[in-house]
Motif scaffolding. Sequence first.
Motif, PDB file in Angstrom:
ATOM      1  N   UNK A 378       0.818  -1.223   0.000  1.00  0.00           N
ATOM      2  CA  UNK A 378       0.000   0.000   0.000  1.00  0.00           C
ATOM      3  C   UNK A 378       0.845   1.265   0.000  1.00  0.00           C
ATOM      4  N   UNK A 379       2.016   1.232   0.625  1.00  0.00           N
ATOM      5  CA  UNK A 379       2.859   2.416   0.746  1.00  0.00           C
ATOM      6  C   UNK A 379       3.779   2.615  -0.448  1.00  0.00           C
ATOM      7  N   UNK A 380       4.270   1.525  -1.045  1.00  0.00           N
ATOM      8  CA  UNK A 380       5.210   1.649  -2.167  1.00  0.00           C
ATOM      9  C   UNK A 380       4.468   1.899  -3.475  1.00  0.00           C
ATOM     10  N   UNK A 381       3.351   1.220  -3.700  1.00  0.00           N
ATOM     11  CA  UNK A 381       2.533   1.475  -4.893  1.00  0.00           C
ATOM     12  C   UNK A 381       1.665   2.699  -4.607  1.00  0.00           C
ATOM     13  N   UNK A 382       2.315   3.843  -4.468  1.00  0.00           N
ATOM     14  CA  UNK A 382       1.670   5.029  -3.916  1.00  0.00           C
ATOM     15  C   UNK A 382       2.456   6.257  -4.349  1.00  0.00           C
ATOM     16  N   UNK A 383       1.782   7.257  -4.903  1.00  0.00           N
ATOM     17  CA  UNK A 383       2.460   8.463  -5.396  1.00  0.00           C
ATOM     18  C   UNK A 383       2.322   9.649  -4.448  1.00  0.00           C
ATOM     19  N   UNK A 396      -0.671  16.461   3.129  1.00  0.00           N
ATOM     20  CA  UNK A 396      -0.213  15.539   2.085  1.00  0.00           C
ATOM     21  C   UNK A 396       0.094  16.300   0.802  1.00  0.00           C
ATOM     22  N   UNK A 397       0.934  15.696   0.021  1.00  0.00           N
ATOM     23  CA  UNK A 397       1.192  16.170  -1.335  1.00  0.00           C
ATOM     24  C   UNK A 397       0.721  15.053  -2.261  1.00  0.00           C
ATOM     25  N   UNK A 398      -0.541  15.120  -2.662  1.00  0.00           N
ATOM     26  CA  UNK A 398      -1.095  14.071  -3.489  1.00  0.00           C
ATOM     27  C   UNK A 398      -2.540  13.815  -3.176  1.00  0.00           C
ATOM     28  N   UNK A 399      -2.958  12.561  -3.264  1.00  0.00           N
ATOM     29  CA  UNK A 399      -4.354  12.173  -3.169  1.00  0.00           C
ATOM     30  C   UNK A 399      -4.695  11.735  -1.742  1.00  0.00           C
ATOM     31  N   UNK A 400      -5.871  12.160  -1.205  1.00  0.00           N
ATOM     32  CA  UNK A 400      -6.194  11.906   0.209  1.00  0.00           C
ATOM     33  C   UNK A 400      -6.195  10.430   0.608  1.00  0.00           C
ATOM     34  N   UNK A 401      -6.753   9.571  -0.232  1.00  0.00           N
ATOM     35  CA  UNK A 401      -6.802   8.150   0.141  1.00  0.00           C
ATOM     36  C   UNK A 401      -5.394   7.571   0.250  1.00  0.00           C
ATOM     37  N   UNK A 402      -4.534   7.923  -0.715  1.00  0.00           N
ATOM     38  CA  UNK A 402      -3.147   7.455  -0.650  1.00  0.00           C
ATOM     39  C   UNK A 402      -2.435   8.052   0.555  1.00  0.00           C
ATOM     40  N   UNK A 403      -2.798   9.291   0.922  1.00  0.00           N
ATOM     41  CA  UNK A 403      -2.226   9.910   2.105  1.00  0.00           C
ATOM     42  C   UNK A 403      -2.545   9.122   3.365  1.00  0.00           C
ATOM     43  N   UNK A 404      -3.776   8.572   3.440  1.00  0.00           N
ATOM     44  CA  UNK A 404      -4.156   7.751   4.594  1.00  0.00           C
ATOM     45  C   UNK A 404      -3.277   6.503   4.689  1.00  0.00           C
ATOM     46  N   UNK A 405      -2.943   5.914   3.536  1.00  0.00           N
ATOM     47  CA  UNK A 405      -2.088   4.722   3.526  1.00  0.00           C
ATOM     48  C   UNK A 405      -0.676   5.051   3.989  1.00  0.00           C
ATOM     49  N   UNK A 406      -0.158   6.211   3.570  1.00  0.00           N
ATOM     50  CA  UNK A 406       1.183   6.617   3.994  1.00  0.00           C
ATOM     51  C   UNK A 406       1.206   6.938   5.483  1.00  0.00           C
ATOM     52  N   UNK A 407       0.099   7.476   5.987  1.00  0.00           N
ATOM     53  CA  UNK A 407       0.029   7.757   7.420  1.00  0.00           C
ATOM     54  C   UNK A 407       0.094   6.458   8.222  1.00  0.00           C
ATOM     55  N   UNK A 408      -0.620   5.418   7.762  1.00  0.00           N
ATOM     56  CA  UNK A 408      -0.566   4.131   8.445  1.00  0.00           C
ATOM     57  C   UNK A 408       0.858   3.569   8.417  1.00  0.00           C
ATOM     58  N   UNK A 409       1.537   3.704   7.257  1.00  0.00           N
ATOM     59  CA  UNK A 409       2.917   3.222   7.164  1.00  0.00           C
ATOM     60  C   UNK A 409       3.808   3.964   8.148  1.00  0.00           C
ATOM     61  N   UNK A 410       3.585   5.288   8.286  1.00  0.00           N
ATOM     62  CA  UNK A 410       4.366   6.085   9.215  1.00  0.00           C
ATOM     63  C   UNK A 410       4.152   5.670  10.655  1.00  0.00           C
TER      64      UNK A 410
END
Length: 895
Positions: A378-383, A396-410
């Motif tokens: 979810x975090x690597x396949x993510x822009x 975030x710099x990008x799309x909100x849904x992908x931002x949620x995935x990066x937050x979980x990774x963080x």
Amino acid sequence: MTAGEVAETLNTDLASGLSGAESGRRLKQLGPNELPAAEKDSPVRRFLRHLHDVLIYVLLGAAVLTAVLQHWVDTIVILFVVVINATVGFLQEGKAERALEGIRDMLSPSASVLREGTWRTIPADNLVPGDVVRLRAGDKVPADLRLAEAHELTVEESALTGESVPTAKHSATVEANAPLGDRHCLAFSGTMITSGSGSGVVVATGSQTELGRINIMMSEVESLQTPLTRQIAAFGRWLALAVVLMTLILVLLGSLIHGTGMAELLQAAASFAVAAIPEGLPALITITLALGVQSMAGRNAITRRLPAVQTLGSVTTICSDKTGTLTKNEMTVERVILTGETLMVTGTGYAPEGEVIAEDGAAVSLDHTGLRRITQALSVANDTRLVQAENGRWSINGEPTEGALQSMAGKLGFDPAAVSRLTTLPFSSENKLMATVAQTEEDLRVLVKGAPDRLLDRAAVQLTPEGGTAPLDRNYWEEQIELLSSQGLRVLGAAERSATDRDTQQLGVEALGDQLTFLGVVGIVDPPREAAVTAIDVCHQAGITVKMITGDHVGTATAIARQMGIDDGAGAVSGAELEAADDAELRRLAAEHNVFARTSPEHKLRLVTALQAEGEVVAMTGDGVNDAPALRRADVGVAMGVKGTEVTKESAEIVLADDNFTTIEVAVEEGRRIYDNLRKAIVFLLPTNGAQSVVVLFAVALGWTLPLTPLQVLWANMVTAVTLAFAFAFEPAEKGLMQRPPRDPGRGIVELRHIVQIAVVSLLIAGVTTGIFRWRIEAGDDLDTARTLATTVLVVCQGFYLFNVKALESTSLRFEALSNNSVAWLCLIGLTALQLLFIYAPPLQQLFDSSALGPRYLLIISLAGLAVFVVTEVLKLLLYGTGRQAQRSGRMVSR
């Protein structure tokens, strides 16, 4: 219509655009692409608006009467009070407007437009229908466009439609009657491009856009008077009528019974009018409201109209938008579903703060194989990338849904930058997935994220808890997906497979094959504001109903409403149901349901109007342009200052600088405190006027010498209003304020029991004042000394009465009631100093015909004040003792 048909209708060419001459002709004919500027009153008009008050008219009438009698000092003082009152309101309103200006975004967007075959950047207000406009990620849509091309185009439309996630756009036609949120072939003015690119032909500019249509709707909405202005206006009318009638009775009594001369009668009439009118009340109301505004500004609520703070204290229903108001408008992963296991994710918003917790409550780390693998995909396949500002706020710099995935990774300490991406298949609305070839710590893998159904179609096996694989159990996953969706969560899936050398060269959809390993799904939600949940609970305790009105889907709205304690089990009402309802049915739906989904601006406006027709005092909150008409119609419109649009802020009476729903609850409490304090101030001030009026009435009716001259009456009025009454503006909130039910807006600001108290205390103070005056005259004191004594008794009795009113409906014989407002004691010291000057300062002795008093007179004055305090406490026990006990019992039953 197709884009080609639209271009043909508008006589334009999608390949070359309009010519310069044609665009100039259309601009001249149709006008610029801008909304009409909001009309702003001139400073003079704003100042005069603060004179438009029935009590001010009564004061001006008194000024005219004193001028006719050539009592110029009286006239000047009354006019001075009027001017000060208007000036305070004028300056406070201007300060609120300047505070509002500081949080507005006044930037006007530009547009990339095709003119005569060449792309050029022009000011957006020069666009005309028929122009071909290009859109890229980060652009603000400059006009309403019919899309001709859309490449992975998504648009943030929450301000207009209430959608909590960006909307995917395409160029295909949609149904003619599609709701605003489902018109996927259109891009609307003022919305934001979040990803992809596209182009379209301008179909509407300025007032013809959806934004403009809402602006017109707002201009047609009738604003309502606040409960306070209605009650004060009614009070002022009755007071004016009573003063006129009593003045006529006074003149008739003096003339017919005692044969008093007309000049003396007119002087008495002037004294009575000045005595009866609470000159300090308009200024006191303005100052109390202004201080309430100052208090709210310190708590991030900017008030544009003074009565709005008090009106919040009368609110019975709060209608709130969902996205950005009750929720953060920041997508958050809430749940992770792995094979046979459900994990919860704590923390909300984009901040990488929180942890992943197993069903037994234990924290789970990246040592968990399934969690590590799904997080990696979810975090690597993510822009999208997380960004932390200097103030510590995460965005975030990008799309909100992908931002949620990066937050979980963080939250798990996973850094996607540590993994090398070799080849990427971008997300597309057609494929509904994104894939990338990445060199992980273990091996080279193809990592995929996207719509769960698309990934399940391409998966053959699923990851087991031990890290191996097992045949795909599609029924299990579909049950989990249905469960998450029913709870209003947006669901994304993740899958992977080992990469080949060919994958590193080129990665296409077909190359993904149908042998993926399905890793699991995550449930994503726009989370409720934690503080808003508590604030809603406090509102419920205060007897205030909270209703959610949103443009989002029914399932999402219901799930959020359930989490926030708004859903009462009656279920959500859709926009389609509201559309089909007549006015009577709409009033029933508005009263019986608390959740309204997929609504349009017209629906929100109709709901607010229906609730008002049911007798509710409605506060409407929101941040989008779609909320603006309803904000304007509501008794109190509350706009979000950070994420709110310009139109929304212009429509609201209150702007929240922190976008926090909790501030609304605080404002309701502040409004109730202010209302209580205004009531106390009126119950305090009117006995002063009542006592003075009775003193004059007794003197004329009985043919006695007036105990106070008109100027001494005005002194007593003003000195108590300027000093003692001012203390009520600082009176703290009473205990249990937010456990009371809302006030009935139809009831007056003072009720029968308060009127009884005002009447009895007026007679009591008048009797004490007149009795002491007559006693000292018969004892041989000269007239100036007796009048000085009478004036001082009147003022000192008010000083003692101040502490009776501080605890209006409970006993004042408590340390807390006497000590909880230090300003009251400072005001009492100020009053004492002024009254000593009145007695002993030669300039004031000359002006007011006063004279020095000896020590024994001061003892008489003190004993008179103490007697009034004790008798009033007994009166309060009779008036409120049983009532307070009944109120307490009623609150216990309601709980």
